[in-house]
Design a protein around this motif. Structure first.
Motif, short mmCIF file in Angstrom:
data_model
loop_
_atom_site.label_atom_id
_atom_site.label_comp_id
_atom_site.label_asym_id
_atom_site.label_seq_id
_atom_site.Cartn_x
_atom_site.Cartn_y
_atom_site.Cartn_z
N LEU A 233 7.91 0.85 -16.16
CA LEU A 233 9.24 0.51 -15.68
C LEU A 233 9.91 1.71 -15.01
O LEU A 233 10.48 1.60 -13.93
CB LEU A 233 10.10 0.00 -16.85
CG LEU A 233 11.58 -0.27 -16.52
CD1 LEU A 233 11.71 -1.38 -15.49
CD2 LEU A 233 12.35 -0.61 -17.79
N ASN A 234 9.81 2.87 -15.65
CA ASN A 234 10.43 4.08 -15.09
C ASN A 234 9.80 4.44 -13.75
O ASN A 234 10.50 4.80 -12.79
CB ASN A 234 10.29 5.24 -16.07
CG ASN A 234 11.08 5.03 -17.34
OD1 ASN A 234 12.03 4.23 -17.37
ND2 ASN A 234 10.71 5.71 -18.41
N ALA A 235 8.45 4.38 -13.68
CA ALA A 235 7.77 4.74 -12.44
C ALA A 235 8.12 3.75 -11.32
O ALA A 235 8.33 4.15 -10.17
CB ALA A 235 6.26 4.78 -12.67
N LEU B 79 2.52 -4.42 -6.33
CA LEU B 79 1.71 -3.23 -6.16
C LEU B 79 0.25 -3.55 -6.45
O LEU B 79 -0.05 -4.48 -7.19
CB LEU B 79 2.19 -2.12 -7.10
CG LEU B 79 3.57 -1.53 -6.83
CD1 LEU B 79 3.96 -0.57 -7.94
CD2 LEU B 79 3.62 -0.84 -5.47
N PRO B 80 -0.69 -2.77 -5.89
CA PRO B 80 -2.12 -3.00 -6.20
C PRO B 80 -2.40 -2.79 -7.69
O PRO B 80 -1.63 -2.15 -8.41
CB PRO B 80 -2.83 -1.94 -5.34
CG PRO B 80 -1.84 -1.54 -4.30
CD PRO B 80 -0.49 -1.68 -4.93
N ASP B 81 -3.52 -3.34 -8.13
CA ASP B 81 -3.90 -3.20 -9.54
C ASP B 81 -4.59 -1.88 -9.83
O ASP B 81 -4.64 -1.46 -11.00
CB ASP B 81 -4.84 -4.35 -9.93
CG ASP B 81 -4.15 -5.70 -9.90
OD1 ASP B 81 -2.93 -5.74 -10.16
OD2 ASP B 81 -4.81 -6.71 -9.59
N ARG B 82 -5.09 -1.21 -8.79
CA ARG B 82 -5.85 0.01 -9.02
C ARG B 82 -5.47 1.08 -8.00
O ARG B 82 -5.03 0.78 -6.89
CB ARG B 82 -7.36 -0.25 -8.92
CG ARG B 82 -7.88 -1.27 -9.92
CD ARG B 82 -9.39 -1.38 -9.81
NE ARG B 82 -10.04 -0.09 -10.09
CZ ARG B 82 -11.36 0.10 -10.01
NH1 ARG B 82 -12.15 -0.89 -9.64
NH2 ARG B 82 -11.88 1.29 -10.28
N TRP C 58 4.61 6.13 -5.66
CA TRP C 58 3.69 5.00 -5.55
C TRP C 58 2.46 5.22 -6.43
O TRP C 58 2.04 4.32 -7.16
CB TRP C 58 3.28 4.80 -4.10
CG TRP C 58 2.43 3.59 -3.86
CD1 TRP C 58 2.86 2.33 -3.55
CD2 TRP C 58 1.00 3.51 -3.91
NE1 TRP C 58 1.80 1.47 -3.39
CE2 TRP C 58 0.63 2.17 -3.62
CE3 TRP C 58 0.00 4.42 -4.18
CZ2 TRP C 58 -0.69 1.74 -3.58
CZ3 TRP C 58 -1.33 4.01 -4.15
CH2 TRP C 58 -1.66 2.69 -3.85
N PHE C 59 1.87 6.40 -6.39
CA PHE C 59 0.70 6.69 -7.23
C PHE C 59 1.06 6.59 -8.71
O PHE C 59 0.28 6.05 -9.51
CB PHE C 59 0.16 8.08 -6.91
CG PHE C 59 -0.49 8.20 -5.55
CD1 PHE C 59 -1.45 7.28 -5.16
CD2 PHE C 59 -0.12 9.20 -4.68
CE1 PHE C 59 -2.05 7.38 -3.91
CE2 PHE C 59 -0.72 9.31 -3.43
CZ PHE C 59 -1.68 8.39 -3.05
N ASN C 60 2.22 7.10 -9.08
CA ASN C 60 2.64 7.00 -10.48
C ASN C 60 2.84 5.55 -10.90
O ASN C 60 2.46 5.16 -12.02
CB ASN C 60 3.95 7.78 -10.68
CG ASN C 60 3.71 9.27 -10.91
OD1 ASN C 60 2.76 9.66 -11.58
ND2 ASN C 60 4.57 10.10 -10.35
N ALA C 61 3.44 4.75 -10.03
CA ALA C 61 3.71 3.35 -10.38
C ALA C 61 2.42 2.55 -10.52
O ALA C 61 2.26 1.75 -11.45
CB ALA C 61 4.62 2.73 -9.32
N SER D 204 0.84 -1.19 0.00
CA SER D 204 0.00 0.00 0.00
C SER D 204 0.88 1.24 0.00
O SER D 204 2.10 1.16 0.17
CB SER D 204 -0.92 0.00 1.22
OG SER D 204 -0.16 0.18 2.41
N VAL D 205 0.26 2.40 -0.15
CA VAL D 205 1.03 3.63 -0.19
C VAL D 205 1.72 3.88 1.15
O VAL D 205 2.89 4.30 1.19
CB VAL D 205 0.14 4.82 -0.60
CG1 VAL D 205 -1.00 5.05 0.39
CG2 VAL D 205 0.97 6.10 -0.74
#
Length: 470
Positions: A238-240, A259-262, A175-178, A75-76
């Motif tokens: 990949l960059n994120a 990471l989560p899917d959404r 995290w949000f970007n990824a 999670s974040v």
């Protein structure tokens, strides 16, 4: 001006005892190295714990906690906690606290006395000289110097807090970007799958003579664009992900974190802060750090003026014994005459550094107000955009898709019309993902603006150190 005084042993002992009493409350090393305020501020603003890993046991415990967090879907808050425990650059920034605390303790301690011994021979006579000296000037100015170092230590703590919170919000943004990039790849794969079906069907119809070369070329072009779009979104993912990896400080087997899917859902209502500028200015740590630096330089200016002519004063005792005469006791005065350097350059430098700090403080305050207003406006507008996508754009595309499905079932439209509608719906969802990501990024930017960006700690410390040494 340098003055050496060698007084009687009784006078020196009395003065030394008085100095010990005056400076008896000198600073000592804190058990946590002064890290508690940094930890408390981080906990208050983020709900997460920062930790300065100074022992093998603490490092082992941190590694175990990091491994436990990385073993589940991240999670974040988990990602931020990993960064707080595992980012070595942050740990290096905390080490500056140790440097500053050592300077503070050193400034508050009595200077060591010096002892001299001499042996002179004149014929059969042998003479022995004994001396005890200590720097009275350093004792007299110790409270001023200690105060300067105490303020510098507080400034270092504020800088450490700023760097900690900056890492928190940068990790949140990464995290949000990824997660958004991961979600975009999934939808890009759906677009490519739709394009593959359309291209294959168009090829069969063209081979049967039921499809024009122009329409066939259009489907092939869309397939090529979809393949290129998937490649680009994959690279963006990949960059994120790598940026998030760097901020968390993970490597090797730790790179397989999931990471989560959404992305998290959009809040029902945005945070309404009509007095956001006043609130931000009251808690901006960079403004507080600049104020502390200005105050320290002001005290340093006073110290420079006090020690303009007298910068060293040593007291001591001397005893001269001989095998041919009685013991001699007395004092010697050594005076450095200020013929060339009257201390004006040092005072002028301190004044210039103080005025420079005042101007920088004023500019920092102006910039802070602008950053707070700008970040809050971006936060509100990004929320409105994401809400419009969620309430209007995506539902409308869904209704259109449902109607087209009914028309396809009734054989009023063909399969290519249905595929084109599916692509449009995916594009609308992608737009909502981007808008939702932008909202969460804007929220993190606003939270960082209310705290303040981290200054260049190395340069700030250098300025303070130079000021304290003059």
């Amino acid at each position: 001006m340098r003055m050496n005084l060698l007084l009687s042993s009784r006078t020196g002992a009395l003065l030394l005892s008085a100095s010990v009493v005056v400076l008896g409350g000198c600073s000592t090393f804190e058990p946590d190295g002064g890290f508690a305020p940094v930890q408390r501020e981080t906990q208050l603003r983020t709900g997460l714990k920062a930790q300065w890993l100074r022992s093998d046991a603490e490092q082992t415990s941190a590694r175990q906690e990091v491994s436990a967090l990385l073993s589940k879907t991240l999670s974040v808050d988990d990602a931020v906690q990993v960064a707080l425990l595992n980012n070595r650059g942050l740990q290096a920034a905390y080490a500056e606290l140790g440097v500053s605390e050592a300077d503070l303790v050193q400034a508050s301690r009595l200077p060591n006395p010096s002892i001299s011994f001499g042996r002179l021979r004149r014929g059969d006579e042998v003479e022995f000289d004994h001396g005890l000296q200590f720097n009275l000037a350093r004792m007299l100015t110790a409270p001023l110097v200690s105060g300067i170092e105490a303020r510098r230590f507080e400034q270092t703590r504020r800088i450490a807090t700023l760097e900690t919170l900056s890492l928190v919000f940068e990790t949140r943004k990464a995290w949000f970007n990824a997660v958004a990039a991961k979600e975009a790849v999934r939808y890009a794969q759906q677009v490519l799958q739709s394009a593959e079906i359309g291209e294959e069907l168009a090829s069969r119809m063209a081979a049967a003579g039921n499809w024009s070369k122009l329409d066939h070329a259009r489907e092939q072009g869309f397939y090529a664009d979809a393949a290129l779009g998937l490649a680009r979104t994959t690279q963006a993912e990949l960059n994120a992900r790598e940026k998030l990896t760097r901020l968390m400080g993970v490597w090797g087997e730790q790179l397989s974190f999931n990471l989560p899917d959404r992305l998290p859902e959009l809040p029902k209502m945005p945070t309404d802060q009509p007095d956001v500028e006043q609130v931000g200015m009251a808690q901006r740590l960079d403004v507080q750090a600049m104020k502390a630096q200005s105050e320290g330089l002001a005290r340093n200016l006073g110290l420079s003026k006090v020690t303009r002519f007298l910068n060293v004063l040593e007291l001591g005792a001397v005893s001269n014994t001989s095998n041919a005469a009685l013991t001699q006791r007395g004092y010697v005065v050594s005076l450095e005459v200020p013929l060339f350097d009257w201390g004006s350059a040092r005072t002028a430098k301190a004044e210039a550094m103080y005025m420079q700090s005042v101007d920088r403080l004023s500019q920092t305050a102006v910039n802070a107000r602008s950053e707070i207003r700008q970040s809050y406006a971006a936060y509100r507008s990004s929320y409105d955009i994401a809400r419009h996508y969620k309430d209007e754009v995506v539902p409308n595309r869904k209704r259109v898709s449902e109607e087209n499905q009914l028309r396809y079932n009734g054989m009023f439209i063909g399969v290519f019309d249905l595929l084109a509608d599916a692509r449009s719906q995916v594009m609308a969802v992608n737009g909502y993902i981007d808008a939702l990501r932008d909202f969460w990024l804007a929220q993190s930017d606003m939270q960082l603006a209310l705290v303040g960006p981290p200054p260049l700690s190395s340069s700030a410390a250098s300025v303070s150190s130079t000021a304290a040494s003059n």
